[in-house]
Every structure is written in structure tokens, then in C-alpha cells.
Design a protein around this motif. Structure first.
Motif, short mmCIF file in Angstrom:
data_model
loop_
_atom_site.label_atom_id
_atom_site.label_comp_id
_atom_site.label_asym_id
_atom_site.label_seq_id
_atom_site.Cartn_x
_atom_site.Cartn_y
_atom_site.Cartn_z
N GLY A 131 0.82 -1.21 0.00
CA GLY A 131 0.00 0.00 0.00
C GLY A 131 0.85 1.26 0.00
O GLY A 131 0.73 2.11 -0.87
N ASN A 132 1.73 1.35 0.99
CA ASN A 132 2.53 2.58 1.15
C ASN A 132 3.92 2.48 0.53
O ASN A 132 4.73 3.40 0.68
CB ASN A 132 2.67 2.91 2.64
CG ASN A 132 1.36 3.37 3.24
OD1 ASN A 132 0.42 3.70 2.53
ND2 ASN A 132 1.28 3.41 4.57
N LYS A 133 4.19 1.37 -0.16
CA LYS A 133 5.49 1.17 -0.84
C LYS A 133 6.67 1.43 0.09
O LYS A 133 7.71 1.96 -0.32
CB LYS A 133 5.61 2.11 -2.06
CG LYS A 133 4.39 2.12 -2.98
CD LYS A 133 4.21 0.83 -3.70
CE LYS A 133 3.06 0.91 -4.69
NZ LYS A 133 2.61 -0.42 -5.17
N SER A 134 6.50 1.11 1.36
CA SER A 134 7.55 1.28 2.37
C SER A 134 8.07 2.71 2.49
O SER A 134 9.22 2.94 2.89
CB SER A 134 8.72 0.32 2.11
OG SER A 134 8.30 -1.02 2.23
N GLU A 135 7.23 3.68 2.14
CA GLU A 135 7.60 5.09 2.32
C GLU A 135 7.36 5.45 3.79
O GLU A 135 6.22 5.54 4.24
CB GLU A 135 6.78 5.99 1.41
CG GLU A 135 7.12 5.80 -0.06
CD GLU A 135 6.27 6.67 -0.96
OE1 GLU A 135 5.76 7.71 -0.49
OE2 GLU A 135 6.12 6.30 -2.13
N PHE A 136 8.42 5.64 4.53
CA PHE A 136 8.39 5.78 5.98
C PHE A 136 7.35 6.80 6.46
O PHE A 136 6.64 6.57 7.44
CB PHE A 136 9.78 6.16 6.50
CG PHE A 136 9.92 6.11 7.99
CD1 PHE A 136 10.29 4.94 8.64
CD2 PHE A 136 9.65 7.23 8.77
CE1 PHE A 136 10.41 4.89 10.02
CE2 PHE A 136 9.77 7.19 10.15
CZ PHE A 136 10.15 6.02 10.77
N GLU A 137 7.24 7.90 5.76
CA GLU A 137 6.36 8.99 6.21
C GLU A 137 4.88 8.66 6.03
O GLU A 137 4.00 9.31 6.62
CB GLU A 137 6.69 10.28 5.46
CG GLU A 137 8.11 10.79 5.69
CD GLU A 137 8.37 11.13 7.15
OE1 GLU A 137 7.42 11.51 7.86
OE2 GLU A 137 9.53 11.01 7.59
N GLN A 138 4.59 7.66 5.20
CA GLN A 138 3.19 7.28 5.00
C GLN A 138 2.74 6.38 6.15
O GLN A 138 3.37 5.36 6.42
CB GLN A 138 3.03 6.51 3.67
CG GLN A 138 3.39 7.32 2.45
CD GLN A 138 2.22 8.17 1.97
OE1 GLN A 138 1.34 8.55 2.75
NE2 GLN A 138 2.22 8.47 0.69
N SER A 139 1.65 6.74 6.79
CA SER A 139 1.24 5.99 7.96
C SER A 139 0.34 4.79 7.62
O SER A 139 -0.30 4.76 6.57
CB SER A 139 0.48 6.91 8.92
OG SER A 139 -0.72 7.34 8.31
N VAL A 140 0.36 3.83 8.53
CA VAL A 140 -0.61 2.72 8.51
C VAL A 140 -1.40 2.83 9.81
O VAL A 140 -0.81 2.95 10.88
CB VAL A 140 0.09 1.35 8.45
CG1 VAL A 140 -0.94 0.22 8.57
CG2 VAL A 140 0.89 1.21 7.16
N LYS A 141 -2.74 2.81 9.67
CA LYS A 141 -3.59 2.96 10.85
C LYS A 141 -4.35 1.66 11.11
O LYS A 141 -4.90 1.07 10.18
CB LYS A 141 -4.58 4.11 10.66
CG LYS A 141 -5.38 4.44 11.91
CD LYS A 141 -6.10 5.78 11.78
CE LYS A 141 -7.40 5.62 11.04
NZ LYS A 141 -8.21 6.85 11.07
N VAL B 169 -7.65 -1.81 8.90
CA VAL B 169 -6.23 -1.53 8.61
C VAL B 169 -6.18 -0.65 7.36
O VAL B 169 -6.60 -1.07 6.28
CB VAL B 169 -5.44 -2.83 8.38
CG1 VAL B 169 -3.97 -2.51 8.06
CG2 VAL B 169 -5.53 -3.74 9.61
N SER B 170 -5.70 0.58 7.54
CA SER B 170 -5.75 1.56 6.45
C SER B 170 -4.35 1.99 6.01
O SER B 170 -3.45 2.18 6.84
CB SER B 170 -6.52 2.81 6.91
OG SER B 170 -7.80 2.46 7.36
N ASP B 171 -4.20 2.14 4.69
CA ASP B 171 -2.95 2.68 4.15
C ASP B 171 -3.29 3.74 3.10
O ASP B 171 -4.46 4.10 2.93
CB ASP B 171 -2.08 1.56 3.56
CG ASP B 171 -2.75 0.81 2.42
OD1 ASP B 171 -3.32 1.48 1.53
OD2 ASP B 171 -2.72 -0.44 2.41
N GLY C 13 -7.05 6.23 -0.06
CA GLY C 13 -6.30 5.03 0.31
C GLY C 13 -7.18 3.81 0.40
O GLY C 13 -8.34 3.81 -0.03
N THR C 14 -6.62 2.76 0.98
CA THR C 14 -7.32 1.48 1.07
C THR C 14 -7.49 1.08 2.53
O THR C 14 -6.55 1.21 3.31
CB THR C 14 -6.53 0.38 0.33
OG1 THR C 14 -6.43 0.75 -1.04
CG2 THR C 14 -7.22 -0.97 0.44
N THR C 15 -8.68 0.60 2.86
CA THR C 15 -8.92 0.04 4.20
C THR C 15 -9.40 -1.40 4.06
O THR C 15 -10.30 -1.68 3.27
CB THR C 15 -9.98 0.86 4.95
OG1 THR C 15 -9.49 2.19 5.16
CG2 THR C 15 -10.28 0.23 6.32
#
Lengths: 140, 112
Positions: free
Chosen positions: A59-69, A83-85, A130-132
Motif C-alpha cells: 500500500g505505502n510502498k515502504s515510504e516511511f512517512e506514509q502511515s498505517v492505521k 487496517v488503512s494505508d 487510500g485502502t482500508t
């Protein structure tokens, strides 16, 4: 965001697998407050770890600043976890079956299959933001 | 996850402890296994008795270990597979891939 943030029954993490253990600690801690069987807690924890792994890497392509909730709700003896990205989602139907003979020895590709096997339901909500993924598990 | 290792009767016994879910901890097992192969220690038992649970990342590490050892002329056996991990092996049909034993001693005997 540089480290996990907890608010009520929600935890948000930066997109790095080093924070998987933080999510697990949080989820298992919340679930133990509801007197749920340890085996069921493990099934939920496994499923959440799969979804968070996917959210970070795909989802976030391992971009550190992008959060996962990760948000947990308890409704009528049923646990719901969101689980959201920030990714664009995917087509579950397009994923190869990991139990097909030709895929059995592949090192990856079992995550969602395991989640679908362990949980009562798995749903995907894809929006421009994003995707949940929403999983549910009834608690006896 | 923590990982300990020992040698018994010329066989490497790796004992992970905790949860195998991905991230830096999981790479410990992968790295250790490849160290064994490089050191020509190719009979390996992974003792899963202290593993609470693993996810698909853990299963992927087991497959990688199995394949790497086999390709280098070695062999992998599993010991003390817990009910939770066994159920995952059944769900994913990987139960047909791995040799599993109730104890480390039985796995060692199977190498002889």
C-alpha cells in the motif's frame, strides 16, 4: 510521524516493519481486555500482522512517512479491525492461489489467503485517499 | 523473536522463540540458516516449540530454508511444531512439504 501513536483503540505507525511488534503488542493487549480465548487472539494477531505487512510494503510502498492505521472495534460479541494505508488497493481475485501446485514452494503470496482462512470476513474499501481492509471475527 | 542455536550429533538445531511476523527479527533466522550453509553445516532442525505463532513471513522463511538446504545437498526437519503453526501448515498445504517430528530427539534420529 516518526514513531507509533496510540489513541484509544487505534494505533498509527510509520511504514516500516520494525513497528510490527508495536502493533501486535497493542492489538493483543486490547483483545486480552475482553477475555478472548488465546487461540482466537493469535488468529486475529496473525491476520493483523499480515494486513499491516501488506499495507507497509504494497500500500505505502515502504515510504516511511506514509502511515498505517489500525483501529479495533468491539460490536455485539464481534471484533472488527480496520487496517488503512495510502495505496490504491488491488484486486483480490487477481492473486494467484498459494495452494496451487505451481505456487506451493513460493516464499511469498500467502498473506491474504491466511487472513481469509482465519477470519469470518474480509472486506476492502478503496477510496481516493487510500485502502482500508476490514476484518471481523465473532467471539463465542 | 529471539534465536538460539546449538549443535548435537553434528546437526544444527535452531530454536526461535516468540513470534515470527516479519521485520528485523525474522531476518535473524534467515541469516543464521545461510551461515550454516556457508559453513557446510547442512543438517538442520528448526525447533518451533517456543514459537507462539508465525505468519506468512515465517512460512516463507521455512520454505526458503528448506529450498536453500536442499539445493546445497542438505536437509531441513521441523520439531515440536505447535498446534497453531500446524494449523497454518495445513491451511496452506505446506504440511506435505516439511518433515515434522514431535521432539528434537526424534528429528535427530531421523537424520541417521
Amino acid at each position: 510521524m516518526k514513531k507509533p501513536v496510540i489513541s484509544g483503540n487505534t494505533i498509527s505507525i510509520p511504514s516500516n516493519q520494525e513497528f510490527l511488534a508495536d502493533v501486535d503488542l497493542f492489538i493483543e493487549g486490547v483483545l486480552r481486555g475482553y477475555e478472548i480465548d488465546e487461540s482466537v487472539i493469535a488468529d486475529i494477531a496473525i491476520s493483523v500482522s499480515e494486513l499491516v505487512n501488506n499495507a507497509i510494503c504494497h500500500g505505502n510502498k515502504s515510504e516511511f512517512e506514509q502511515s498505517v492505521k489500525v483501529c479495533l472495534k468491539w460490536i455485539n460479541r464481534k471484533v472488527e479491525i480496520y487496517v488503512s494505508d495510502h495505496g490504491n488497493g488491488f484486486k483480490f481475485e487477481s492473486i494467484d492461489s498459494p495452494i496451487a501446485d505451481e505456487n506451493l514452494m513460493k516464499e511469498v503470496g500467502r498473506g491474504l489467503f491466511i487472513v481469509k482462512s482465519l477470519m469470518d470476513s474480509v472486506d476492502f474499501k478503496i477510496t481516493p485517499e487510500g485502502t482500508t481492509v476490514v476484518i471481523t471475527k465473532a467471539i463465542q | 523473536m529471539k534465536l538460539s542455536d546449538r549443535v548435537q550429533d553434528g546437526i544444527i538445531i535452531l530454536q526461535p522463540k516468540g513470534k515470527i511476523m516479519g521485520g528485523p527479527d525474522a531476518s535473524l533466522l534467515h541469516t543464521k540458516l545461510h551461515e550454516c550453509i556457508e559453513n557446510d553445516q547442512k543438517k538442520v532442525i528448526i525447533d518451533l516449540g517456543q514459537v507462539d505463532w508465525m505468519n506468512s513471513t515465517g512460512l516463507g522463511i521455512l520454505i526458503s530454508s528448506y529450498t536453500s538446504l536442499r539445493n546445497s545437498g542438505g536437509e531441513l526437519k521441523l520439531a515440536q511444531v505447535t498446534d497453531k503453526i500446524q494449523s497454518l501448515l495445513i491451511i496452506t498445504k505446506l504440511v506435505s512439504v516439511f518433515d515434522s517430528f514431535d521432539s528434537v530427539e526424534e528429528a535427530i534420529k531421523a537424520f541417521k
